[in-house]
Design a protein around this motif. Structure first.
Motif, PDB file in Angstrom:
ATOM      1  N   LYS A  70      37.945  38.787  44.616  1.00  0.00           N
ATOM      2  CA  LYS A  70      37.257  37.509  44.837  1.00  0.00           C
ATOM      3  C   LYS A  70      38.116  36.407  44.235  1.00  0.00           C
ATOM      4  N   GLU A  79      40.073  37.793  41.088  1.00  0.00           N
ATOM      5  CA  GLU A  79      39.527  38.804  40.193  1.00  0.00           C
ATOM      6  C   GLU A  79      39.264  40.094  40.966  1.00  0.00           C
ATOM      7  N   HIS A  81      37.353  43.499  41.638  1.00  0.00           N
ATOM      8  CA  HIS A  81      35.977  43.990  41.498  1.00  0.00           C
ATOM      9  C   HIS A  81      35.857  45.334  42.190  1.00  0.00           C
ATOM     10  N   LYS A  82      34.891  46.107  41.776  1.00  0.00           N
ATOM     11  CA  LYS A  82      34.529  47.356  42.446  1.00  0.00           C
ATOM     12  C   LYS A  82      35.738  48.284  42.629  1.00  0.00           C
ATOM     13  N   LEU A 118      40.929  41.051  35.739  1.00  0.00           N
ATOM     14  CA  LEU A 118      39.883  42.052  35.905  1.00  0.00           C
ATOM     15  C   LEU A 118      39.211  42.293  34.570  1.00  0.00           C
ATOM     16  N   THR A 120      37.085  45.500  32.691  1.00  0.00           N
ATOM     17  CA  THR A 120      36.823  46.927  32.822  1.00  0.00           C
ATOM     18  C   THR A 120      36.068  47.450  31.607  1.00  0.00           C
ATOM     19  N   GLU A 153      33.237  45.210  27.810  1.00  0.00           N
ATOM     20  CA  GLU A 153      34.368  45.179  28.725  1.00  0.00           C
ATOM     21  C   GLU A 153      35.584  44.518  28.095  1.00  0.00           C
TER      22      GLU A 153
END
Length: 167
Positions: A70, A79, A81-82, A118, A120, A153
């Motif tokens: 995104k 960024e 994601h998923k 990111l 995590t 995270e």
């Protein structure tokens, strides 16, 4: 042969199953789709228009990996994601292929993007190693989420053109 393709909204159920399997590998990770992952009901739409999500699909049509990007409103920061990969598919270069697909798309579609970031979960230690190997640097930033897993995270960042340069 594993195919990497853009996800569609119809992929939400299989992505949900994949995430649930990954979460089950880690003590304390709780997967509740309705409560915390409603975007899976229209996953491709959730990433549009300034982003995309890809899936890796095996020869049997099962989704065994996913990775999305995104963009910020000014399109200078992207960024991840998923980012999930089925345990049976790890260590075979599939995660690098997904990341390369996303990086190439990002560089072609958003050349002004200067940073790829990111977050995590601290429990996903193997993922941290993967990100470092692919050129990401841990920033030292942390955050705690108000989620069912009580997630903490870590943040990572990289210049898009440098991702996978050392892998």
């Amino acid at each position: 042969m594993t195919e990497i393709r853009l996800a569609t909204n119809r992929d939400g159920d299989q992505i949900s199953d994949l995430i649930a399997k990954v979460f089950a590998e880690y003590p304390g990770c709780v997967f509740d789709r309705a409560a915390e992952f409603p975007e899976l009901d229209a996953i491709a739409d959730d990433f549009a228009p300034q982003g995309a999500i890809w899936v890796a699909e095996n020869a049997d049509g099962q989704i065994i990996g996913c990775l999305g990007i995104k963009l910020s409103d000014d399109q200078t920061v992207a960024e991840l994601h998923k980012v999930y990969l089925d345990k049976s598919s790890r260590g075979q270069g599939l995660a690098q292929r997904l990341l390369a697909h996303a990086r190439d798309w990002l560089l072609a579609q958003y050349p002004a993007c200067q940073e790829l970031v990111l977050w995590t979960d601290t429990r996903f230690v193997a993922g941290h190693h993967f990100y470092r190997k692919c050129g990401f640097i841990e920033t030292g930033q942390t955050r705690t989420l108000d989620d069912l897993s009580k997630s903490a995270e870590l943040a990572f960042r990289a210049e898009p053109a440098m991702v996978l340069a050392a892998a």
